[in-house]
Design a protein around this motif. Structure first.
Motif, PDB file in Angstrom:
ATOM      1  N   GLY A 154      -6.249  -6.403 -10.390  1.00 59.29           N
ATOM      2  CA  GLY A 154      -6.290  -5.243  -9.509  1.00 59.29           C
ATOM      3  C   GLY A 154      -5.142  -5.164  -8.516  1.00 59.29           C
ATOM      4  N   SER A 155      -4.196  -6.074  -8.597  1.00 61.02           N
ATOM      5  CA  SER A 155      -3.130  -6.153  -7.598  1.00 61.02           C
ATOM      6  C   SER A 155      -2.021  -5.114  -7.810  1.00 61.02           C
ATOM      7  N   GLU A 156      -1.963  -4.525  -8.981  1.00 68.44           N
ATOM      8  CA  GLU A 156      -0.961  -3.499  -9.263  1.00 68.44           C
ATOM      9  C   GLU A 156      -1.641  -2.296  -9.886  1.00 68.44           C
ATOM     10  N   LYS A 157      -1.231  -1.108  -9.416  1.00 68.12           N
ATOM     11  CA  LYS A 157      -1.792   0.140  -9.925  1.00 68.12           C
ATOM     12  C   LYS A 157      -0.653   1.142 -10.070  1.00 68.12           C
ATOM     13  N   TYR A 158      -0.687   1.917 -11.130  1.00 66.77           N
ATOM     14  CA  TYR A 158       0.365   2.888 -11.393  1.00 66.77           C
ATOM     15  C   TYR A 158      -0.271   4.212 -11.812  1.00 66.77           C
ATOM     16  N   TYR A 159       0.395   5.312 -11.429  1.00 65.33           N
ATOM     17  CA  TYR A 159      -0.170   6.641 -11.654  1.00 65.33           C
ATOM     18  C   TYR A 159       0.888   7.613 -12.170  1.00 65.33           C
ATOM     19  N   VAL A 160       0.434   8.596 -12.926  1.00 66.47           N
ATOM     20  CA  VAL A 160       1.297   9.711 -13.284  1.00 66.47           C
ATOM     21  C   VAL A 160       1.461  10.574 -12.037  1.00 66.47           C
ATOM     22  N   ASP A 161       2.597  11.220 -11.898  1.00 63.39           N
ATOM     23  CA  ASP A 161       2.886  11.986 -10.683  1.00 63.39           C
ATOM     24  C   ASP A 161       1.819  13.033 -10.376  1.00 63.39           C
ATOM     25  N   SER A 162       1.254  13.642 -11.412  1.00 57.54           N
ATOM     26  CA  SER A 162       0.338  14.774 -11.204  1.00 57.54           C
ATOM     27  C   SER A 162      -0.962  14.387 -10.502  1.00 57.54           C
ATOM     28  N   VAL A 163      -1.290  13.110 -10.445  1.00 60.96           N
ATOM     29  CA  VAL A 163      -2.546  12.706  -9.790  1.00 60.96           C
ATOM     30  C   VAL A 163      -2.323  11.760  -8.624  1.00 60.96           C
ATOM     31  N   LYS A 164      -1.081  11.399  -8.359  1.00 55.52           N
ATOM     32  CA  LYS A 164      -0.800  10.497  -7.230  1.00 55.52           C
ATOM     33  C   LYS A 164      -1.308  11.104  -5.928  1.00 55.52           C
ATOM     34  N   GLY A 165      -1.993  10.279  -5.157  1.00 49.58           N
ATOM     35  CA  GLY A 165      -2.520  10.738  -3.891  1.00 49.58           C
ATOM     36  C   GLY A 165      -3.900  11.367  -3.987  1.00 49.58           C
ATOM     37  N   ARG A 166      -4.322  11.738  -5.191  1.00 48.43           N
ATOM     38  CA  ARG A 166      -5.655  12.338  -5.371  1.00 48.43           C
ATOM     39  C   ARG A 166      -6.589  11.432  -6.158  1.00 48.43           C
ATOM     40  N   PHE A 167      -6.049  10.672  -7.086  1.00 49.81           N
ATOM     41  CA  PHE A 167      -6.860   9.789  -7.912  1.00 49.81           C
ATOM     42  C   PHE A 167      -6.569   8.335  -7.541  1.00 49.81           C
ATOM     43  N   THR A 168      -7.605   7.505  -7.568  1.00 50.48           N
ATOM     44  CA  THR A 168      -7.446   6.080  -7.291  1.00 50.48           C
ATOM     45  C   THR A 168      -8.161   5.276  -8.367  1.00 50.48           C
ATOM     46  N   ILE A 169      -7.418   4.404  -9.028  1.00 51.27           N
ATOM     47  CA  ILE A 169      -8.005   3.521 -10.031  1.00 51.27           C
ATOM     48  C   ILE A 169      -8.370   2.199  -9.352  1.00 51.27           C
ATOM     49  N   SER A 170      -9.492   1.636  -9.750  1.00 55.32           N
ATOM     50  CA  SER A 170      -9.913   0.344  -9.199  1.00 55.32           C
ATOM     51  C   SER A 170     -10.779  -0.365 -10.222  1.00 55.32           C
ATOM     52  N   ARG A 171     -11.095  -1.615  -9.967  1.00 57.26           N
ATOM     53  CA  ARG A 171     -11.906  -2.385 -10.894  1.00 57.26           C
ATOM     54  C   ARG A 171     -12.714  -3.418 -10.138  1.00 57.26           C
ATOM     55  N   ASP A 172     -13.804  -3.845 -10.768  1.00 60.34           N
ATOM     56  CA  ASP A 172     -14.649  -4.924 -10.249  1.00 60.34           C
ATOM     57  C   ASP A 172     -14.853  -5.888 -11.408  1.00 60.34           C
ATOM     58  N   ASN A 173     -14.097  -6.960 -11.417  1.00 60.07           N
ATOM     59  CA  ASN A 173     -14.168  -7.887 -12.545  1.00 60.07           C
ATOM     60  C   ASN A 173     -15.512  -8.622 -12.606  1.00 60.07           C
ATOM     61  N   ALA A 174     -16.163  -8.772 -11.487  1.00 58.09           N
ATOM     62  CA  ALA A 174     -17.477  -9.417 -11.478  1.00 58.09           C
ATOM     63  C   ALA A 174     -18.519  -8.548 -12.178  1.00 58.09           C
ATOM     64  N   GLN A 175     -18.312  -7.243 -12.126  1.00 57.72           N
ATOM     65  CA  GLN A 175     -19.231  -6.289 -12.744  1.00 57.72           C
ATOM     66  C   GLN A 175     -18.709  -5.752 -14.071  1.00 57.72           C
ATOM     67  N   ASN A 176     -17.552  -6.259 -14.522  1.00 57.35           N
ATOM     68  CA  ASN A 176     -16.924  -5.763 -15.761  1.00 57.35           C
ATOM     69  C   ASN A 176     -16.823  -4.242 -15.761  1.00 57.35           C
ATOM     70  N   SER A 177     -16.351  -3.711 -14.645  1.00 57.08           N
ATOM     71  CA  SER A 177     -16.309  -2.255 -14.499  1.00 57.08           C
ATOM     72  C   SER A 177     -14.969  -1.749 -13.994  1.00 57.08           C
ATOM     73  N   LEU A 178     -14.606  -0.594 -14.497  1.00 56.16           N
ATOM     74  CA  LEU A 178     -13.401   0.123 -14.104  1.00 56.16           C
ATOM     75  C   LEU A 178     -13.832   1.434 -13.463  1.00 56.16           C
ATOM     76  N   TYR A 179     -13.067   1.893 -12.483  1.00 56.67           N
ATOM     77  CA  TYR A 179     -13.441   3.122 -11.781  1.00 56.67           C
ATOM     78  C   TYR A 179     -12.242   4.063 -11.652  1.00 56.67           C
ATOM     79  N   LEU A 180     -12.560   5.346 -11.483  1.00 51.02           N
ATOM     80  CA  LEU A 180     -11.546   6.333 -11.143  1.00 51.02           C
ATOM     81  C   LEU A 180     -12.146   7.255 -10.087  1.00 51.02           C
ATOM     82  N   GLN A 181     -11.661   7.111  -8.872  1.00 57.97           N
ATOM     83  CA  GLN A 181     -12.082   7.971  -7.782  1.00 57.97           C
ATOM     84  C   GLN A 181     -11.172   9.188  -7.743  1.00 57.97           C
TER      85      GLN A 181
END
Lengths: 116, 110
Positions: free
Chosen positions: A55-82
């Motif tokens: 989770g230490s590095e995240k990259y985005y396409v320009d069209s969603v930068k600032g509006r979308f946030t990717i994250s993950r919880d490895n303990a829960q084996n889950s990926l998220y998109l806010q």
């Protein structure tokens, strides 16, 4: 067998927010980069974002930068998109995927409709 | 971050071959060995058919092959079968941990 199951899609008003989840199983989630890709109705695929194993590095396409946030919880084996400040053009099926120098294994997708 | 260019459609008779092109620039297709190809049937999630230009994941028939020359990558489907009728997308690494997809090609088996 790699399984990815997206959830959290639905109908949201313009300007609203939504959080998508992706439950992973069948592989060592914490060892893989992960990504989100979307597909508007009747349109092509659009790569949105990816996140490093820890989770230490995240990259985005320009069209969603600032509006979308990717994250993950490895303990829960889950990926998220806010997603915030949603627009009509964000209406799409959103797929999570394992990332191996490009999307590899894909989930079945979650439909997000942005409409009043 | 412009989409890679693919022909909108391609077709062939059963048993024939069809080749789909994917044209980018030296900043994406031409600059890296990370081009992948995806098959998508209607209403289904995409499935990776080729990665790193020409490698096939396990379970993908060897009728599917990939190549690259300069800024253009290609997917060839040999011995076309009815189940190969689908949309196909290329995807390339574009530097700075960003990826870009192609515009998509609808393959019809005549």
């Amino acid at each position: 067998e790699v399984q990815l199951v997206e959830s959290g899609g639905g109908l949201v008003q313009p300007g609203g927010s939504l959080r998508l989840s992706c439950a992973a199983s069948g592989f060592t989630f914490s060892s893989y980069w992960m990504s989100w890709v979307r597909q508007a109705p009747g349109k092509g695929l659009e790569w949105l974002a990816n996140i490093k194993e820890d989770g230490s590095e995240k990259y985005y396409v320009d069209s969603v930068k600032g509006r979308f946030t990717i994250s993950r919880d490895n303990a829960q084996n889950s990926l998220y998109l806010q997603m915030i400040t949603l627009r009509a053009e964000d209406t799409a099926i959103y797929y999570c995927a394992t990332d191996s120098w490009g999307p590899a294994h894909w989930g079945q997708g979650a439909l997000v409709i942005v409409s009043s | 971050q412009s989409a890679l260019t693919q022909p909108p459609s391609a077709s062939g008779s059963p048993g024939q071959s069809v080749t789909i092109s994917c044209t980018g620039t030296s900043s994406d297709v031409g600059g890296y060995k990370y081009v992948s190809w995806y098959q998508q049937h209607p209403g289904k999630a995409p499935k990776r058919m080729i990665y790193e230009v020409s490698k096939r994941p396990s379970g993908v028939p060897d009728r599917f092959s990939g190549s690259k020359s300069g800024n253009t990558a290609s997917l060839t489907v040999s011995g076309l079968q009815a189940e190969d009728e689908a949309d196909y997308y290329c995807c390339s690494y574009a530097g700075s941990n960003i990826f870009v997809f192609g515009t998509g090609t609808k393959v019809t088996v005549l």
